[in-house]
Design a protein around this motif. Structure first.
Motif, mmCIF file in Angstrom:
data_model
loop_
_atom_site.group_PDB
_atom_site.id
_atom_site.type_symbol
_atom_site.label_atom_id
_atom_site.label_comp_id
_atom_site.label_asym_id
_atom_site.label_seq_id
_atom_site.Cartn_x
_atom_site.Cartn_y
_atom_site.Cartn_z
ATOM 1 N N GLY A 102 27.308 38.799 56.649
ATOM 2 C CA GLY A 102 27.403 38.229 55.451
ATOM 3 C C GLY A 102 27.426 36.875 55.694
ATOM 4 O O GLY A 102 27.573 36.389 56.765
ATOM 5 N N GLY A 103 27.154 36.134 54.461
ATOM 6 C CA GLY A 103 27.127 34.811 54.406
ATOM 7 C C GLY A 103 27.777 33.894 53.394
ATOM 8 O O GLY A 103 27.553 32.976 53.440
ATOM 9 N N GLY A 104 28.717 34.773 52.816
ATOM 10 C CA GLY A 104 29.670 34.043 51.643
ATOM 11 C C GLY A 104 30.749 33.425 52.245
ATOM 12 O O GLY A 104 31.082 33.263 53.485
ATOM 13 N N VAL A 105 31.688 33.304 51.477
ATOM 14 C CA VAL A 105 32.941 32.492 51.799
ATOM 15 C C VAL A 105 33.815 33.050 53.015
ATOM 16 O O VAL A 105 34.185 32.463 53.860
ATOM 17 C CB VAL A 105 33.860 32.276 50.573
ATOM 18 C CG1 VAL A 105 34.960 31.323 51.097
ATOM 19 C CG2 VAL A 105 33.047 31.017 49.456
ATOM 20 N N VAL A 106 34.233 34.373 52.651
ATOM 21 C CA VAL A 106 34.886 35.350 53.736
ATOM 22 C C VAL A 106 34.047 35.114 55.099
ATOM 23 O O VAL A 106 34.870 34.920 56.183
ATOM 24 C CB VAL A 106 35.243 36.573 53.241
ATOM 25 C CG1 VAL A 106 35.871 37.499 54.216
ATOM 26 C CG2 VAL A 106 36.021 36.617 51.930
ATOM 27 N N GLY A 124 21.244 33.922 54.035
ATOM 28 C CA GLY A 124 21.543 32.424 54.417
ATOM 29 C C GLY A 124 23.026 32.412 53.908
ATOM 30 O O GLY A 124 23.770 33.289 53.808
ATOM 31 N N LEU A 125 23.762 31.145 54.116
ATOM 32 C CA LEU A 125 24.920 30.847 54.024
ATOM 33 C C LEU A 125 25.310 30.219 52.821
ATOM 34 O O LEU A 125 24.558 29.475 52.261
ATOM 35 C CB LEU A 125 25.525 30.108 55.135
ATOM 36 C CG LEU A 125 25.454 30.566 56.695
ATOM 37 C CD1 LEU A 125 26.099 29.323 57.778
ATOM 38 C CD2 LEU A 125 25.781 31.821 56.787
ATOM 39 N N LEU A 126 26.545 30.636 52.108
ATOM 40 C CA LEU A 126 26.793 29.978 50.940
ATOM 41 C C LEU A 126 25.832 29.885 49.814
ATOM 42 O O LEU A 126 25.588 28.824 49.231
ATOM 43 C CB LEU A 126 27.786 28.529 50.994
ATOM 44 C CG LEU A 126 28.808 28.826 52.118
ATOM 45 C CD1 LEU A 126 29.290 27.385 52.477
ATOM 46 C CD2 LEU A 126 29.929 29.882 51.767
ATOM 47 N N GLY A 127 25.212 30.986 49.742
ATOM 48 C CA GLY A 127 23.702 30.906 48.735
ATOM 49 C C GLY A 127 24.036 30.471 47.326
ATOM 50 O O GLY A 127 23.248 29.872 46.769
ATOM 51 N N GLY A 128 25.259 30.375 46.755
ATOM 52 C CA GLY A 128 25.644 30.139 45.234
ATOM 53 C C GLY A 128 25.827 28.851 45.277
ATOM 54 O O GLY A 128 25.912 28.198 44.207
ATOM 55 N N MET A 129 25.927 27.889 46.288
ATOM 56 C CA MET A 129 26.296 26.536 46.338
ATOM 57 C C MET A 129 25.083 25.787 46.526
ATOM 58 O O MET A 129 23.946 26.299 46.652
ATOM 59 C CB MET A 129 27.272 26.287 47.398
ATOM 60 C CG MET A 129 28.471 27.205 47.183
ATOM 61 S SD MET A 129 29.818 26.677 48.264
ATOM 62 C CE MET A 129 31.160 27.912 48.044
ATOM 63 N N GLU A 130 25.217 24.562 46.500
ATOM 64 C CA GLU A 130 24.083 23.561 46.850
ATOM 65 C C GLU A 130 23.755 23.646 48.285
ATOM 66 O O GLU A 130 24.115 24.112 49.391
ATOM 67 C CB GLU A 130 24.636 21.933 46.681
ATOM 68 C CG GLU A 130 25.095 21.453 45.584
ATOM 69 C CD GLU A 130 24.058 21.202 44.361
ATOM 70 O OE1 GLU A 130 22.783 21.634 44.700
ATOM 71 O OE2 GLU A 130 24.361 20.929 43.448
ATOM 72 N N PRO A 131 22.363 23.590 48.421
ATOM 73 C CA PRO A 131 21.701 24.244 49.487
ATOM 74 C C PRO A 131 22.339 23.284 50.847
ATOM 75 O O PRO A 131 22.525 23.838 51.847
ATOM 76 C CB PRO A 131 20.071 23.810 49.457
ATOM 77 C CG PRO A 131 19.934 24.073 47.861
ATOM 78 C CD PRO A 131 21.351 23.600 47.402
ATOM 79 N N PHE A 132 22.657 21.756 50.450
ATOM 80 C CA PHE A 132 23.065 21.400 51.791
ATOM 81 C C PHE A 132 24.373 21.985 52.249
ATOM 82 O O PHE A 132 24.788 21.512 53.368
ATOM 83 C CB PHE A 132 23.196 19.805 51.430
ATOM 84 C CG PHE A 132 24.130 19.521 50.502
ATOM 85 C CD1 PHE A 132 25.358 19.305 50.748
ATOM 86 C CD2 PHE A 132 23.795 19.215 49.132
ATOM 87 C CE1 PHE A 132 26.428 18.590 49.775
ATOM 88 C CE2 PHE A 132 24.696 18.726 48.233
ATOM 89 C CZ PHE A 132 25.874 18.517 48.502
ATOM 90 N N ALA A 133 25.100 22.457 51.411
ATOM 91 C CA ALA A 133 26.473 23.109 51.921
ATOM 92 C C ALA A 133 26.223 24.010 53.059
ATOM 93 O O ALA A 133 26.821 24.055 54.094
ATOM 94 C CB ALA A 133 27.146 23.602 50.659
ATOM 95 N N GLY A 134 25.462 25.103 52.692
ATOM 96 C CA GLY A 134 25.223 26.089 53.647
ATOM 97 C C GLY A 134 24.526 25.570 54.797
ATOM 98 O O GLY A 134 24.908 26.008 56.198
#
Length: 478
Positions: A186-190, A212-222
C-alpha cells in the motif's frame, strides 16, 4: 414512567463508542437530551487504541531524535540509538495498556450511559444489544439513532494473502516486538507512516505501492516522502503490484507483478478502509448492509429522518478530527430538532458539515511530514476553478534554516483567481504539521489575498513561508 422503562428508553442511541460516537452523545446531552452508547469493543474506539494515538506515539521518539541530530551543537550530545522497548512502553501508556476504564469514567461524568455488546437496528428507532454472554436488551430512541461504527482495514483478494495472518493497522500499532523485517503493501497514509516508524525503530522495511505514494495529494508530496523513506533505508517499490503471498518457517514470501520477490518477517496490508456496517441491521430501514451510509450535510440518512451516520461509516472524510467535527454538528442538530429549536442548516451553519467538502485538513506523520488542506491543483481544475499555483522552497525561509540545519521542504498554495482566495495548501518538510491550521482558517473564512497581506508572520519562524507565498502570487499575477 417506571425505572425499568427509563433504562430502555433514551432520546438518543449511538452505535459505536469511539471519539465520534462519544462526541455525538456528549453534544446531545449538553443540549438537554438523554443518550446511551452501544460499544462491543473498547470505549474510545480505533483512534485511541489502534490508530491515531499509538501510531503517532510510535513515530514521535524517532522524530525527536532526528531533530536533535540535525542541529549542530545538539547533534554532538546524541550518543545513543532509540530504545525500542521504551518507545513501545511510551506507546502503551497512550493506549492505557488497552484498558478503557478512563474512557468509561468520562462517560459517567458526562452523564452518558453505556451498553456493552453488539447493537443492531431491529425496528424504527429500536436497537437490540447482544452482550458477550448472548443476553439481549432492547433500547428505544425517542428521537434519533446515530451510527458511528467506523471502518475496518481492507484485505484485498490477493492470492494467499488472507492465509498468512497479515498485519493491518491494528497489529502494526499494537505490536509488542519489533519484526526483523516488514513488507508494507500500500502507498497511503497508514502505509507510509508505519514504514517510517518501523524503519526508524530498526526493522528492514519494503514498501510495495502499485499506485505510488499518497496518490490523492499533490504529486511532490509522494515524491518527497519516497525520497525520505529511502533515506531511512526503506526499499520503495512503486508501480508494481502483488501477485501472491505465502508464509513458511523463513517468513512471508511475496511475489510481485514484475517477477521479483520480497521476503519479510511480517506483512502489513494498508490498502484502504471499508465501512463497519455489515451486521448492524441496515436492511431493516432499506439500506445495504456493508455499504457506506449515504447522508446529507446534516449527517441525516435521506428518507429515514430519525437515523444519522457520523464519522468513517458515512465515507465522507475518513479522519478522526473530521468525524468529531461531524459529531458536534450532528449532536447539536439532534438536540435542536428534539427540543423544537431553530435549525441552522445553511452552508457553514452550526448544524452542517460543510468543511468536509472544502477544508478538511490532514497531516501525514511521515519523514518528511505532509500537511494539507482543501483542493489539490488537479482537483481544483477538475472542479472548473480558475487557479494559480504558487510554490516555494521551505528551506529558503529563515525560520526553517534556524530550526534545522539543511532544512528541506516545499510549500504550495492553490488560489482561486476569480475570487482571490486560497482553495488548497500543501506543506512538506520536517514538522510542518502546525502550518496547516492557518491555511485551514484562510480557506474556511474565504479570506481575500489582499487581507492576508496584513496577517504578518513573526520573524524568524517557519510561518514566514506565508509571506513568501503571497509575494509569489503577487509577482505571478502582476
Amino acid at each position: 414512567m417506571d425505572a425499568a422503562a427509563k433504562t430502555d428508553e433514551y432520546d438518543l442511541i449511538v452505535l459505536g463508542g469511539g471519539p465520534v460516537g462519544e462526541n455525538v452523545a456528549d453534544r446531545a446531552v449538553q443540549g438537554g437530551l438523554t443518550a446511551i452508547i452501544v460499544e462491543s469493543e473498547l470505549v474510545g474506539g480505533e483512534c485511541s487504541y489502534w490508530a491515531c494515538m499509538p501510531s503517532k506515539a510510535l513515530l514521535r521518539s524517532a522524530q525527536a531524535l532526528r531533530v536533535a541530530q540535525h542541529v549542530k551543537g545538539a547533534a554532538e550530545a546524541v550518543t545513543g540509538a532509540l530504545d525500542v522497548s521504551a518507545v513501545f512502553a511510551r506507546r502503551d501508556s497512550f493506549t492505557s495498556n488497552w484498558s478503557d476504564d478512563g474512557q468509561v469514567r468520562w462517560l459517567e461524568s458526562a452523564h452518558i450511559d453505556l451498553a456493552r455488546g453488539h447493537g443492531r437496528l431491529t425496528g424504527e428507532r429500536e436497537v437490540t444489544v447482544t452482550d458477550a454472554d448472548g443476553g439481549t436488551r432492547v433500547l428505544r430512541a425517542r428521537h434519533a439513532v446515530a451510527v458511528s461504527t467506523g471502518s475496518d482495514a481492507v484485505i484485498p483478494p490477493i492470492d494467499g494473502l488472507a492465509g498468512v495472518a497479515p498485519w493491518t493497522s491494528r497489529e502494526a500499532t499494537s505490536a509488542q516486538e519489533l519484526p526483523a523485517s516488514l513488507a508494507v503493501i500500500g502507498g497511503g497514509v497508514v502505509a507510509v507512516e508505519m514504514a517510517t516508524a518501523y524503519a526508524a525503530l530498526g526493522s528492514t522495511v519494503t514498501v510495495i505501492a502499485r499506485s505510488g505514494l499518497l496518490g490523492g495529494m499533490e504529486p511532490f508530496a509522494g515524491e518527497r516522502v519516497a525520497a525520505g523513506l529511502e533515506e531511512l533505508g526503506v526499499d520503495v517499490r512503486l508501480s508494481v503490484g502483488t501477485e501472491s503471498v505465502r508464509r513458511d518457517e523463513e517468513g512471508v514470501h511475496i511475489v510481485l507483478s514484475d517477477g521479483s520477490t520480497v521476503t519479510a518477517s511480517e506483512v502489513l496490508v494498508a490498502t484502504g478502509r471499508s465501512p463497519r456496517s455489515g451486521d448492524i441491521g441496515l436492511e431493516t430501514v432499506g439500506l445495504e448492509p456493508g455499504a457506506w451510509i449515504r447522508v446529507d450535510d446534516t449527517l441525516q440518512v435521506p428518507d429515514v429522518p430519525w437515523l444519522y451516520a457520523v464519522g468513517d461509516v458515512n465515507g465522507r472524510v475518513l479522519l478522526t478530527h473530521q468525524g468529531k467535527y461531524q459529531a458536534r454538528a450532528a449532536g447539536d442538530l439532534i438536540a435542536a430538532r428534539a427540543l423544537g429549536e431553530a435549525v441552522d442548516d445553511a452552508p457553514w451553519g452550526r448544524h452542517v458539515a460543510t468543511a468536509d467538502h472544502a477544508a478538511a485538513p490532514q497531516v501525514t506523520f511521515s519523514f518528511p511530514e505532509v500537511a494539507s488542506v482543501g483542493l489539490t491543483e488537479k482537483a481544483a481544475k477538475d472542479a472548473g476553478i480558475s487557479v494559480q499555483v504558487v510554490d516555494y522552497d521551505l528551506g529558503w525561509v529563515a525560520g526553517a534554516s534556524l530550526y534545522e540545519d539543511g532544512f528541506e521542504g516545499q510549500a504550495r498554495l492553490v488560489i482561486d483567481t476569480e475570487r482571490d482566495v486560497i482553495v488548497g495548501a500543501t506543506f512538506v518538510g520536517p514538522e510542518v504539521a502546525e502550518l496547516v491550521q492557518t491555511a485551514t482558517v484562510a480557506i474556511v473564512g474565504e479570506v481575500p489575498i489582499s487581507r492576508l497581506w496584513h496577517a504578518v508572520p513573526a520573524y524568524p519562524t517557519v510561518s514566514e513561508i506565508w509571506l513568501r507565498l503571497l509575494e509569489g502570487y503577487g509577482r505571478d499575477s502582476a
